[in-house]
Design a protein around this motif. Structure first.
Motif, short mmCIF file in Angstrom:
data_model
loop_
_atom_site.label_atom_id
_atom_site.label_comp_id
_atom_site.label_asym_id
_atom_site.label_seq_id
_atom_site.Cartn_x
_atom_site.Cartn_y
_atom_site.Cartn_z
N ALA A 149 27.87 -38.90 18.33
CA ALA A 149 27.81 -37.51 18.77
C ALA A 149 27.87 -36.56 17.58
O ALA A 149 28.66 -36.76 16.65
CB ALA A 149 28.97 -37.22 19.72
N GLY A 150 27.01 -35.55 17.61
CA GLY A 150 27.01 -34.56 16.54
C GLY A 150 25.66 -34.39 15.86
O GLY A 150 25.46 -33.45 15.10
N ASP A 151 24.72 -35.32 16.11
CA ASP A 151 23.39 -35.21 15.52
C ASP A 151 22.46 -34.41 16.44
O ASP A 151 22.59 -34.47 17.66
CB ASP A 151 22.78 -36.60 15.32
CG ASP A 151 23.57 -37.45 14.34
OD1 ASP A 151 23.91 -36.93 13.26
OD2 ASP A 151 23.84 -38.62 14.65
N THR A 152 21.52 -33.69 15.85
CA THR A 152 20.47 -33.02 16.62
C THR A 152 19.13 -33.30 15.94
O THR A 152 19.08 -33.74 14.78
CB THR A 152 20.69 -31.50 16.71
OG1 THR A 152 20.62 -30.92 15.40
CG2 THR A 152 22.04 -31.17 17.34
N TYR A 153 18.03 -33.02 16.67
CA TYR A 153 16.70 -33.43 16.19
C TYR A 153 15.66 -32.33 16.29
O TYR A 153 15.75 -31.44 17.13
CB TYR A 153 16.20 -34.63 17.01
CG TYR A 153 17.07 -35.84 16.93
CD1 TYR A 153 16.98 -36.72 15.85
CD2 TYR A 153 18.01 -36.11 17.92
CE1 TYR A 153 17.79 -37.84 15.78
CE2 TYR A 153 18.83 -37.22 17.85
CZ TYR A 153 18.72 -38.08 16.78
OH TYR A 153 19.53 -39.18 16.70
N ASN A 154 14.65 -32.45 15.43
CA ASN A 154 13.39 -31.75 15.60
C ASN A 154 12.45 -32.70 16.33
O ASN A 154 12.45 -33.90 16.07
CB ASN A 154 12.75 -31.41 14.24
CG ASN A 154 13.56 -30.41 13.45
OD1 ASN A 154 13.87 -29.33 13.93
ND2 ASN A 154 13.91 -30.77 12.22
N LEU A 155 11.65 -32.15 17.22
CA LEU A 155 10.64 -32.93 17.94
C LEU A 155 9.30 -32.24 17.75
O LEU A 155 9.19 -31.03 17.94
CB LEU A 155 10.98 -33.00 19.43
CG LEU A 155 9.99 -33.77 20.32
CD1 LEU A 155 10.17 -35.26 20.11
CD2 LEU A 155 10.20 -33.43 21.79
N PHE A 156 8.29 -33.00 17.35
CA PHE A 156 6.96 -32.46 17.11
C PHE A 156 5.96 -33.13 18.05
O PHE A 156 5.88 -34.36 18.08
CB PHE A 156 6.54 -32.68 15.66
CG PHE A 156 7.55 -32.20 14.66
CD1 PHE A 156 7.77 -30.84 14.46
CD2 PHE A 156 8.31 -33.10 13.93
CE1 PHE A 156 8.72 -30.40 13.55
CE2 PHE A 156 9.25 -32.68 13.01
CZ PHE A 156 9.46 -31.31 12.82
N ILE A 157 5.23 -32.32 18.81
CA ILE A 157 4.25 -32.86 19.76
C ILE A 157 2.87 -32.35 19.39
O ILE A 157 2.63 -31.14 19.32
CB ILE A 157 4.59 -32.44 21.20
CG1 ILE A 157 5.97 -32.99 21.61
CG2 ILE A 157 3.52 -32.95 22.17
CD1 ILE A 157 6.36 -32.67 23.03
N ALA A 158 1.95 -33.29 19.16
CA ALA A 158 0.57 -32.95 18.82
C ALA A 158 -0.35 -33.36 19.96
O ALA A 158 -0.19 -34.45 20.54
CB ALA A 158 0.15 -33.65 17.54
N SER A 159 -1.29 -32.49 20.32
CA SER A 159 -2.28 -32.78 21.36
C SER A 159 -3.57 -32.06 20.99
O SER A 159 -3.66 -31.40 19.95
CB SER A 159 -1.77 -32.31 22.73
OG SER A 159 -1.67 -30.89 22.76
N ALA A 160 -4.56 -32.15 21.86
CA ALA A 160 -5.85 -31.52 21.59
C ALA A 160 -5.71 -30.00 21.49
O ALA A 160 -6.52 -29.34 20.83
CB ALA A 160 -6.85 -31.89 22.69
#
Length: 204
Positions: free
Chosen positions: A88-99
């Motif tokens: 507990a304590g970590d956070t994330y970046n999320l990257f989504i690529a599409s057309a």
């Protein structure tokens, strides 16, 4: 340049860098199964905090710690879930690529933790358990429309040890297809027929 624009530009550069070096591509089945990713700055081939693969290898061996991406095609709509599932304590970046382009997201905020103070909660990759504990484990839920997607990510906030970022954790990603209205109607109709037949048999 505004802070918001600066953040967007930074996220765009991060997405481009991760996409350029992604070596392990995992096809995702849209049945709600969890797919693991790892962050480990000491093991990653780039030395960075992008998601890496510690479970698969193109030659069939153990994980090769190359950058990791997930790919899938949505027919109508789907629900994507992301969760931190180690410490507990970590956070994330999320990257989504599409057309239609690339979009950056961040998982929910949670309290920063230092392992020197106290051992924080840990689910050791029990994704459902971690997802149910949103107070301690960062997560994200998105609804995606029809299209083909490639998903990558990186660590945003790390737990620390004596004030120094650990930069080592793991989490999970899942995608669940949302039935099309016509398919859902057929399923409900079939369930209704089964119910009627069962009641008639019970009476007989």
């Amino acid at each position: 340049m505004s802070i918001l624009r600066s953040s967007f530009v930074a996220a765009s550069f991060a997405l481009s860098a991760i996409a350029a070096q992604a070596a392990t591509v995992i096809p995702v089945t849209q049945d709600g199964s969890w797919y693991a990713f790892t962050v480990d700055a000491l093991s990653a081939q780039s030395g960075g905090v992008e998601w890496i693969d510690s479970d698969h290898d193109l030659s069939g061996g153990a994980g090769d710690f190359q950058a990791l991406s997930f790919t899938f095609t949505v027919a109508d709509k789907a629900i994507l879930k992301l969760v931190d599932a180690y410490t507990a304590g970590d956070t994330y970046n999320l990257f989504i690529a599409s057309a239609s382009g690339s979009t950056a997201y961040t998982s929910s905020s949670v309290a920063a933790r230092d392992l020197s103070d106290a051992v924080p909660p840990s689910f050791n990759d029990s994704y459902d358990g971690a997802f149910a504990d949103s107070a301690n484990f960062s997560q994200l839920t998105l609804t995606l429309d029809a299209g083909t997607y490639t998903v990558t990510g990186s660590l945003l906030q790390s737990v620390t040890v004596d004030g120094f970022a650990l930069n080592a954790t793991s989490g999970g990603l899942s995608v669940t297809a949302v039935p099309e209205p016509t398919s859902l109607a057929l399923v409900l109709a079939a369930a209704g027929v089964v119910g009627v037949v069962s009641r008639r048999r019970a009476r007989g």
